[in-house]
Motif scaffolding. Structure first.
Motif, short mmCIF file in Angstrom:
data_model
loop_
_atom_site.label_atom_id
_atom_site.label_comp_id
_atom_site.label_asym_id
_atom_site.label_seq_id
_atom_site.Cartn_x
_atom_site.Cartn_y
_atom_site.Cartn_z
N PHE A 421 61.33 28.15 67.18
CA PHE A 421 60.99 27.46 68.43
C PHE A 421 59.95 28.26 69.22
CE2 PHE A 421 61.71 26.47 72.93
CZ PHE A 421 61.59 25.09 72.91
N ALA A 422 60.14 29.58 69.29
CA ALA A 422 59.19 30.42 70.02
C ALA A 422 57.81 30.37 69.39
CB ALA A 422 59.71 31.86 70.08
N ILE A 423 57.76 30.45 68.04
CA ILE A 423 56.46 30.38 67.35
C ILE A 423 55.80 29.02 67.59
CG2 ILE A 423 55.37 30.35 65.08
CD1 ILE A 423 57.51 32.38 64.18
N GLY A 424 56.61 27.95 67.58
CA GLY A 424 56.06 26.61 67.81
C GLY A 424 55.49 26.46 69.20
N VAL A 425 56.19 26.99 70.20
CA VAL A 425 55.69 26.93 71.58
C VAL A 425 54.38 27.70 71.70
CG1 VAL A 425 56.15 27.64 73.95
CG2 VAL A 425 57.97 26.57 72.59
N ILE A 426 54.35 28.91 71.12
CA ILE A 426 53.12 29.71 71.18
C ILE A 426 51.97 29.00 70.47
CG2 ILE A 426 52.06 31.88 70.41
CD1 ILE A 426 54.83 33.19 70.77
N LEU A 427 52.28 28.38 69.33
CA LEU A 427 51.25 27.67 68.57
C LEU A 427 50.70 26.49 69.36
CD1 LEU A 427 49.82 27.47 65.80
CD2 LEU A 427 51.64 25.93 65.07
N SER A 428 51.57 25.73 70.02
CA SER A 428 51.11 24.58 70.80
C SER A 428 50.28 25.01 72.01
CB SER A 428 52.30 23.73 71.26
OG SER A 428 53.18 24.49 72.07
N VAL A 429 50.70 26.12 72.64
CA VAL A 429 49.94 26.63 73.79
C VAL A 429 48.57 27.13 73.33
CG1 VAL A 429 49.86 28.42 75.56
CG2 VAL A 429 51.98 27.16 75.15
N CYS A 430 48.54 27.84 72.20
CA CYS A 430 47.26 28.36 71.69
C CYS A 430 46.32 27.23 71.29
CB CYS A 430 47.51 29.28 70.51
SG CYS A 430 48.27 30.86 70.94
N ALA A 431 46.88 26.13 70.77
CA ALA A 431 46.05 25.00 70.37
C ALA A 431 45.30 24.42 71.56
CB ALA A 431 46.90 23.92 69.71
N VAL A 432 45.91 24.51 72.75
CA VAL A 432 45.26 24.02 73.96
C VAL A 432 44.36 25.09 74.57
CG1 VAL A 432 45.64 23.12 76.28
CG2 VAL A 432 47.16 22.44 74.43
N VAL A 433 44.86 26.32 74.65
CA VAL A 433 44.14 27.40 75.33
C VAL A 433 42.85 27.76 74.61
CG1 VAL A 433 44.23 29.84 75.98
CG2 VAL A 433 46.19 28.35 76.43
N PHE A 434 42.90 27.84 73.28
CA PHE A 434 41.73 28.27 72.52
C PHE A 434 40.83 27.11 72.09
CE2 PHE A 434 44.75 31.78 71.89
CZ PHE A 434 43.96 32.84 72.33
N ASN A 435 41.15 25.92 72.53
CA ASN A 435 40.28 24.78 72.27
C ASN A 435 39.06 24.85 73.20
OD1 ASN A 435 39.44 22.46 71.05
ND2 ASN A 435 41.00 21.13 71.94
N LYS A 436 37.96 24.26 72.79
CA LYS A 436 36.73 24.26 73.57
C LYS A 436 36.22 22.84 73.72
CE LYS A 436 36.24 28.81 73.92
NZ LYS A 436 36.25 29.52 75.22
N THR A 437 35.56 22.58 74.85
CA THR A 437 34.88 21.30 75.00
C THR A 437 33.59 21.33 74.20
OG1 THR A 437 33.59 21.99 76.94
CG2 THR A 437 35.81 21.13 77.33
N ILE A 438 32.90 20.20 74.11
CA ILE A 438 31.65 20.15 73.36
C ILE A 438 30.58 21.03 73.99
CG2 ILE A 438 30.76 18.14 74.60
CD1 ILE A 438 29.53 17.22 71.95
N ALA A 439 30.73 21.33 75.29
CA ALA A 439 29.79 22.21 75.97
C ALA A 439 30.09 23.68 75.72
CB ALA A 439 29.80 21.93 77.48
N GLY A 440 31.18 23.97 74.97
CA GLY A 440 31.54 25.34 74.67
C GLY A 440 32.35 26.01 75.76
N LYS A 441 32.81 25.24 76.75
CA LYS A 441 33.58 25.81 77.86
C LYS A 441 35.07 25.66 77.60
CE LYS A 441 29.88 24.96 81.20
NZ LYS A 441 29.50 24.29 82.46
N SER A 442 35.87 26.29 78.47
CA SER A 442 37.32 26.29 78.30
C SER A 442 37.89 24.87 78.40
CB SER A 442 37.97 27.18 79.36
OG SER A 442 39.38 27.07 79.31
N TYR A 443 38.83 24.57 77.53
CA TYR A 443 39.46 23.26 77.49
C TYR A 443 40.44 23.08 78.64
CZ TYR A 443 41.50 19.17 75.10
OH TYR A 443 41.91 17.90 74.76
#
Length: 469
Positions: A421-443
């Motif tokens: 569960f902890a790994i899944g939560v971290i994975l879901s948070v990282c999927a949002v945090v490390f995502n980028k918009t098409i302009a290369g800025k923070s998601y």
């Protein structure tokens, strides 16, 4: 190839190139203009007949001695219509003809007259089924590009509003419109988007905006969270343009692609602004909270069921009333797939059968599936909440992103318990945090980088700014 001044040569070439003897909808008519032989080409169903009736009536009054030597002078003097052009290249002429533009050749002129009197089959601009609002305008985009640009122009009457037209696809030549406000957009982003569209090497945009989106943002395809916001509402598109975003409209698609888009942009809806600030803020916060619940509710419940000793006394009612015949993880995963199956079935069900089949599905899949032992009633309850709550936000892409992450969380929790569960939560948070918009800025801007004033506006809907005179 450039056209000849002899009409017979041009007609022979186009007869072979356009295959007019086989294509019944490619129509050509030989007429006389000012004592000269002429030929009119058009696509059946794309032309306003009343416009050509008036033009031909004007041609019937022309005399041979009144015909000018220059094609440009003829177009200015004797073509009583606004959208007229001159084309010398066969590729350009054929491209415009297949887009619906009427083409006229007159013997003695080495140019083709293009008269844009197009009309397209189109449905009414009714409210879109997915982007409905409780209050606000009830019009929506349609599949005709020019209607969509007009709906935006109606809302923004500013000369700085720019709408550039281009096309993509070697076979389809699909029209693409870039809409933005001069002075408010990121010029580097605009230049990048234009460059990527111009360099597209595709045969056709068979999936409209999705084909274009995959070409514009080919990186990190494995991250399910959407990089673009799609809307079928002209008011949403107009508001995004005024905020400095770029809107991409694709012909044959009733949706506008808004970029750049962060996760907060995608969660926003028109209802947030059609109600007073207090109500709009409540709707927005409720939507955000429900979205988080849809992601973590069933994995957290599964974790507690695997560890009943940690359940506090005030939460004991969430425990299973009957022992499960099928492991809970399989119950939850089966329901995840079954719900998608029912959703696909609902899309393809005739409207006259929707109500009776819904009643049958509710009885059979609800009561009997529990009685048969396949599912526990608690599992059905929590999955029903997740399914209904998933429709609290309009973005299909974001809903399926939450679904994929939820299924990963369920599997990890079932396999590795607390650590899973902890790994899944971290994975879901990282999927949002490390995502980028098409302009290369923070998601997730303005959370990262942190900006309190803008973050407050993302969560709380304040009063709209007014300019003082």
């Amino acid at each position: 190839m450039d056209f000849s001044s002899k009409l017979s040569d041009n007609m022979s070439y186009l007869k072979e190139k356009l295959n007019v003897d086989t294509n019944f909808d490619v129509v050509y008519r030989v007429i006389h203009v000012g004592g000269r032989e002429a030929c009119l080409y058009f696509i059946d169903g794309f032309t306003k007949d009343e416009v050509w009736l008036k033009i031909l009536q004007a041609f019937s009054t022309l005399k041979e001695d009144s015909m000018p030597e220059d094609a440009h002078a003829f177009s200015k003097k004797y073509l009583p219509y606004g959208e007229v052009g001159l084309v010398k290249s066969d590729s350009e002429m054929i491209g415009q003809l297949l887009m619906g533009v009427s083409c006229l050749f007159i013997d003695g002129y080495d140019s083709c007259f293009t008269i844009d009197c197009r009309t397209y089959p189109a449905r009414g601009v009714s409210e879109p089924e997915k982007d409905k609002v409780l209050r606000g305008s009830r019009d929506g985009f349609v599949e005709t590009l020019i209607f969509n640009t007009a709906l935006i122009r109606r809302r923004i009457r500013d000369p700085k509003l720019t709408m550039e037209i281009t096309s993509a696809g070697e076979s389809s030549h699909t029209d693409i419109a870039l809409c933005y406000m001069q002075g408010r957009i990121d010029e580097n982003l605009l230049a990048m988007i234009k460059d990527r569209i111009n360099k597209l090497e595709v045969d056709a945009l068979t999936m409209n905006q999705e084909s274009l989106a995959e070409c514009l943002y080919p990186h990190k395809w494995y991250n399910p969270f959407p990089k673009f916001k799609f809307s079928e509402r002209p008011d949403t598109a107009a508001a995004s343009i005024l905020e400095g975003n770029i809107i991409i409209l694709v012909d044959n698609s009733p949706a506008a692609m808004i970029l750049p888009s962060s996760v907060f942009d995608i969660i926003e809806e028109a209802d947030d602004y059609y109600f007073p600030p207090v109500t709009g803020s409540y709707l927005r916060l409720s939507r955000m909270a429900i979205s988080v619940l849809t992601l973590y509710l069933t994995p957290l419940w599964l974790l507690l069921m695997q560890n009943p000793n940690v359940i506090p006394s005030w939460l004991e009612f969430i425990q299973l009333s009957e022992p499960p015949h099928v492991p809970l993880i399989f119950q939850l995963l089966i329901l995840e797939f079954a719900i998608d199956g029912l959703r696909l079935a609902a899309v393809n069900t005739p409207s006259m059968l929707t109500t009776p089949l819904s009643v049958i599905a509710g009885i059979v899949l609800g009561e009997y599936s529990v009685k048969s032992g396949w599912f526990n009633s608690e599992t059905m309850l929590y999955m029903a909440f997740v399914t209904i709550a998933n429709y609290s936000q309009a973005s299909f892409e974001l809903g399926y992103a939450f679904k994929f992450m939820r299924m990963i969380l369920l599997v990890l929790t079932a396999l590795f318990n607390y650590w899973g569960f902890a790994i899944g939560v971290i994975l879901s948070v990282c999927a949002v945090v490390f995502n980028k918009t098409i302009a290369g800025k923070s998601y997730i801007y303005p959370v990262i980088p942190f900006n309190w004033s803008k973050l407050k506006k993302r969560f709380l809907r304040g009063r709209l700014p007014h300019k003082e005179k």
